[in-house]
Design a protein around this motif. Sequence first.
Motif, PDB file in Angstrom:
ATOM      1  N   ILE A 219       0.833  -1.201   0.000  1.00 43.77           N
ATOM      2  CA  ILE A 219       0.000   0.000   0.000  1.00 43.77           C
ATOM      3  C   ILE A 219       0.869   1.252   0.000  1.00 43.77           C
ATOM      4  N   ASP A 220       0.646   2.108  -0.991  1.00 42.27           N
ATOM      5  CA  ASP A 220       1.260   3.437  -0.976  1.00 42.27           C
ATOM      6  C   ASP A 220       0.466   4.264   0.036  1.00 42.27           C
ATOM      7  N   CYS A 221       0.997   4.346   1.267  1.00 43.00           N
ATOM      8  CA  CYS A 221       0.225   4.972   2.345  1.00 43.00           C
ATOM      9  C   CYS A 221       0.178   6.491   2.249  1.00 43.00           C
ATOM     10  N   MET A 222       1.034   7.090   1.420  1.00 46.50           N
ATOM     11  CA  MET A 222       1.133   8.552   1.388  1.00 46.50           C
ATOM     12  C   MET A 222       0.226   9.188   0.342  1.00 46.50           C
ATOM     13  N   GLY A 223      -0.275   8.395  -0.613  1.00 51.49           N
ATOM     14  CA  GLY A 223      -1.072   8.947  -1.711  1.00 51.49           C
ATOM     15  C   GLY A 223      -2.460   9.376  -1.256  1.00 51.49           C
ATOM     16  N   GLY A 224      -3.107  10.159  -2.106  1.00 50.84           N
ATOM     17  CA  GLY A 224      -4.480  10.571  -1.834  1.00 50.84           C
ATOM     18  C   GLY A 224      -4.547  11.844  -1.016  1.00 50.84           C
ATOM     19  N   ASP A 225      -5.737  12.321  -0.800  1.00 53.11           N
ATOM     20  CA  ASP A 225      -5.928  13.609  -0.129  1.00 53.11           C
ATOM     21  C   ASP A 225      -5.633  13.531   1.369  1.00 53.11           C
ATOM     22  N   TYR A 226      -5.700  12.336   1.970  1.00 52.53           N
ATOM     23  CA  TYR A 226      -5.582  12.247   3.430  1.00 52.53           C
ATOM     24  C   TYR A 226      -4.392  11.432   3.912  1.00 52.53           C
ATOM     25  N   GLY A 227      -3.686  10.737   3.018  1.00 53.82           N
ATOM     26  CA  GLY A 227      -2.490   9.989   3.408  1.00 53.82           C
ATOM     27  C   GLY A 227      -2.778   8.928   4.460  1.00 53.82           C
ATOM     28  N   PRO A 228      -1.810   8.722   5.390  1.00 50.67           N
ATOM     29  CA  PRO A 228      -1.911   7.619   6.356  1.00 50.67           C
ATOM     30  C   PRO A 228      -3.171   7.673   7.234  1.00 50.67           C
ATOM     31  N   ALA A 229      -3.757   8.865   7.440  1.00 53.78           N
ATOM     32  CA  ALA A 229      -4.963   8.965   8.269  1.00 53.78           C
ATOM     33  C   ALA A 229      -6.094   8.133   7.690  1.00 53.78           C
ATOM     34  N   VAL A 230      -6.066   7.932   6.394  1.00 50.63           N
ATOM     35  CA  VAL A 230      -7.069   7.095   5.734  1.00 50.63           C
ATOM     36  C   VAL A 230      -6.496   5.723   5.393  1.00 50.63           C
ATOM     37  N   THR A 231      -5.303   5.704   4.802  1.00 51.42           N
ATOM     38  CA  THR A 231      -4.805   4.442   4.254  1.00 51.42           C
ATOM     39  C   THR A 231      -4.497   3.408   5.344  1.00 51.42           C
ATOM     40  N   VAL A 232      -3.966   3.857   6.509  1.00 51.59           N
ATOM     41  CA  VAL A 232      -3.606   2.888   7.553  1.00 51.59           C
ATOM     42  C   VAL A 232      -4.856   2.287   8.229  1.00 51.59           C
ATOM     43  N   PRO A 233      -5.815   3.095   8.692  1.00 51.92           N
ATOM     44  CA  PRO A 233      -7.033   2.481   9.240  1.00 51.92           C
ATOM     45  C   PRO A 233      -7.741   1.588   8.217  1.00 51.92           C
ATOM     46  N   ALA A 234      -7.727   1.992   6.949  1.00 61.70           N
ATOM     47  CA  ALA A 234      -8.357   1.168   5.914  1.00 61.70           C
ATOM     48  C   ALA A 234      -7.653  -0.176   5.797  1.00 61.70           C
ATOM     49  N   ALA A 235      -6.322  -0.144   5.910  1.00 60.47           N
ATOM     50  CA  ALA A 235      -5.560  -1.392   5.826  1.00 60.47           C
ATOM     51  C   ALA A 235      -5.983  -2.352   6.939  1.00 60.47           C
ATOM     52  N   PHE A 236      -6.148  -1.828   8.148  1.00 60.51           N
ATOM     53  CA  PHE A 236      -6.556  -2.699   9.262  1.00 60.51           C
ATOM     54  C   PHE A 236      -7.973  -3.238   9.047  1.00 60.51           C
ATOM     55  N   ALA A 237      -8.867  -2.383   8.572  1.00 55.66           N
ATOM     56  CA  ALA A 237     -10.240  -2.841   8.297  1.00 55.66           C
ATOM     57  C   ALA A 237     -10.205  -3.968   7.270  1.00 55.66           C
ATOM     58  N   PHE A 238      -9.375  -3.796   6.259  1.00 54.38           N
ATOM     59  CA  PHE A 238      -9.234  -4.823   5.219  1.00 54.38           C
ATOM     60  C   PHE A 238      -8.699  -6.124   5.802  1.00 54.38           C
ATOM     61  N   LEU A 239      -7.661  -6.021   6.640  1.00 58.30           N
ATOM     62  CA  LEU A 239      -7.062  -7.234   7.231  1.00 58.30           C
ATOM     63  C   LEU A 239      -8.084  -7.992   8.076  1.00 58.30           C
ATOM     64  N   ARG A 240      -8.922  -7.232   8.786  1.00 56.77           N
ATOM     65  CA  ARG A 240      -9.936  -7.898   9.632  1.00 56.77           C
ATOM     66  C   ARG A 240     -10.946  -8.675   8.802  1.00 56.77           C
ATOM     67  N   GLY A 241     -11.172  -8.231   7.598  1.00 55.70           N
ATOM     68  CA  GLY A 241     -12.131  -8.919   6.722  1.00 55.70           C
ATOM     69  C   GLY A 241     -11.497 -10.000   5.862  1.00 55.70           C
ATOM     70  N   HIS A 242     -10.164 -10.043   5.827  1.00 56.25           N
ATOM     71  CA  HIS A 242      -9.465 -11.023   4.971  1.00 56.25           C
ATOM     72  C   HIS A 242      -8.364 -11.661   5.799  1.00 56.25           C
ATOM     73  N   LEU A 243      -8.709 -12.759   6.476  1.00 54.02           N
ATOM     74  CA  LEU A 243      -7.831 -13.285   7.521  1.00 54.02           C
ATOM     75  C   LEU A 243      -6.545 -13.909   6.992  1.00 54.02           C
ATOM     76  N   GLU A 244      -6.532 -14.267   5.721  1.00 53.21           N
ATOM     77  CA  GLU A 244      -5.316 -14.852   5.149  1.00 53.21           C
ATOM     78  C   GLU A 244      -4.396 -13.784   4.523  1.00 53.21           C
ATOM     79  N   ALA A 245      -4.870 -12.534   4.493  1.00 57.48           N
ATOM     80  CA  ALA A 245      -4.133 -11.472   3.799  1.00 57.48           C
ATOM     81  C   ALA A 245      -3.105 -10.788   4.688  1.00 57.48           C
ATOM     82  N   LYS A 246      -2.122 -10.180   4.026  1.00 54.95           N
ATOM     83  CA  LYS A 246      -1.140  -9.343   4.706  1.00 54.95           C
ATOM     84  C   LYS A 246      -0.986  -8.040   3.930  1.00 54.95           C
ATOM     85  N   VAL A 247      -0.434  -7.016   4.599  1.00 53.67           N
ATOM     86  CA  VAL A 247      -0.160  -5.772   3.879  1.00 53.67           C
ATOM     87  C   VAL A 247       1.231  -5.249   4.221  1.00 53.67           C
TER      88      VAL A 247
END
Lengths: 353, 353
Positions: free
Chosen positions: B7-35
């Motif tokens: 994940i390019d965490c710095m891209g977008g209008d909000y950077g890590p404030a959006v990308t990092v929490p989103a990554a955790f939400a994604f991991l919780r829904g995909h138990l075999e996944a990593k980021v």
Amino acid sequence: MSHTIAIDCMGGDYGPAVTVPAAFAFLRGHLEAKVMLVGQKAKIEPFLAAGADCAGRYEVVHADDVVAMDESPTSALKNKKKSSMRLALNLVKDGQACGSLSAGNTGALMAMSRFVLKMLPGIDRPAICPVMPTINGRVYMLDLGANVDCTPEHLLQFGIMGAMLAAALDHNEYPRVALLNIGEEEIKGNEVVKEATLLLKASGLNFVGNVEGDGIYQGEADVVVCDGFVGNVALKTSEGLAHMLAHSLKQEFSRSLFSRLAALVALPVLNRFKARFDPRQYNGASLLGLKGLSMKSHGGADAVAFAHALARAYDAASNQVVERISAKLAELRERQQAIEGAAADEQAEKENA
Amino acid sequence: MSHTIAIDCMGGDYGPAVTVPAAFAFLRGHLEAKVMLVGQKAKIEPFLAAGADCAGRYEVVHADDVVAMDESPTSALKNKKKSSMRLALNLVKDGQACGSLSAGNTGALMAMSRFVLKMLPGIDRPAICPVMPTINGRVYMLDLGANVDCTPEHLLQFGIMGAMLAAALDHNEYPRVALLNIGEEEIKGNEVVKEATLLLKASGLNFVGNVEGDGIYQGEADVVVCDGFVGNVALKTSEGLAHMLAHSLKQEFSRSLFSRLAALVALPVLNRFKARFDPRQYNGASLLGLKGLSMKSHGGADAVAFAHALARAYDAASNQVVERISAKLAELRERQQAIEGAAADEQAEKENA
């Protein structure tokens, strides 16, 4: 100027059952106007009784033939010289009518309009220009379907024609003209659009640069110029999206007893929303670039929609859209000649020096 | 196969404030996944505490630089070799990640993806392919903005790539592929579209012919192919129309005391309607035609939208979209060679006879 609109009464999905009542509704709203009802007398007459109050302001012009909705333009041009569509255009050419309206076959109407009315000098191809709602007004968009593979010069011509239509219909003498593009920066877009930008900048029109697709409905311009392929896709995509959203809104409001009750309460609001974007009030697309006014109604138009198109045709003719386009083209030609003359003089001076 | 998304965490209008929490939400829904969270460590770390339950399934990869949202692709390519965007793509190239996601500058992402991942043999240009809602499902449309002035061969390549994406994401092994055109008849449209029709017919894809703009949302095809100019106009026009309608609906519901009360009653229904077309669930457009998976999130995405894009990237990678495209291209090449071989044999026989 004639105040008469020639109506192809046989065109469209419903023929005289829609076109004749619409003509009377139009006459009642435009007291100085007249109409010529062109078509098969026997099919028109049953609907005339409802227009007793309009007596003296309409005339039935018999036409034997009818252009079929699926007829090829070539066949219509060759075989339907006595059709209602053709006769209505003849009335414009002969000066008996100031404009014509048909809900018939678009391809045939385009071909016949071009053949009967002839092109204005300086215009290569006629364009179809509808009017569409925006968030705070309306927008004229052209071309919508007749011209694919346009040159930059065609796009310039569309800009001129659209601006003159906006001027005639909205009394907006300096309408904002924009090019539909995929970015607001000048460097974006395909080659044709880039070259058209230069031409429009030098045109003396109120050219405001590029708009993207979302700018059409945001009211960023009064006239949006594009080739017929892109314009057709934008219009049809919009129709498809509007249909999907309306369908889904209905579905949600009929999902349960509660949602049906909510719909009942919300009905006046929903109806007002619906009325605001009622496509019937935007019916009536202009065929521009011809020496006379020919207008196209949606084939599926009802009497309300057809009356709106009649009013639009009448407004465009009364405000001399054709003369405006012609004058603007002449002005551009003079400007071009002056520039070329100056360049030639300069060249001659250099050679003499 | 790697189960890791970079994940390019710095891209977008909000950077890590959006990308990092989103990554955790994604991991919780995909138990075999990593980021792999790629970006400036100091800016990412403040958001890591909320992901304590995901420990061991994410890794922070420090990147000094950030590609600016308004940076030119050329400058990004030349000067941002240590950017989060570039490092995320490097992780895909090196096989440490199965795909990457960025909400950054589209032009720069396109240029970097192409440079780092390289094109698949047989593909001339990468395409951007988003997913959109239809009346009864969804549709993949490409190209959406990167390629103007396409050839018929490009449109064929788009058809192949879109079909393989639909197969990977929707488990629809024989998706209906259509060409966006201005009429359903084959004779309509510009020259490029006409020639592309022939190529798609011979491609072995489930080519269903032309769709018009309204057919996109009517669910007439699973994959809609068009050049980047037309696609961009169709998408942006849709966004503009949806925005205008939503804005006006709000206006009507807040016009009077009665309409505000009606809104209150209708709120659950309106919210369900809104949820159905919530653009956040359609976030995540694929950059196709590359030897690795690169995905683009909307720059203004919130954490919900970014998590949707992450899930889409993960699905596309898990279902081997790149391998599918590659295999389909090989199949077509073989078929083409067989045809050419047969033609050559025939020619040789004639000459010998």
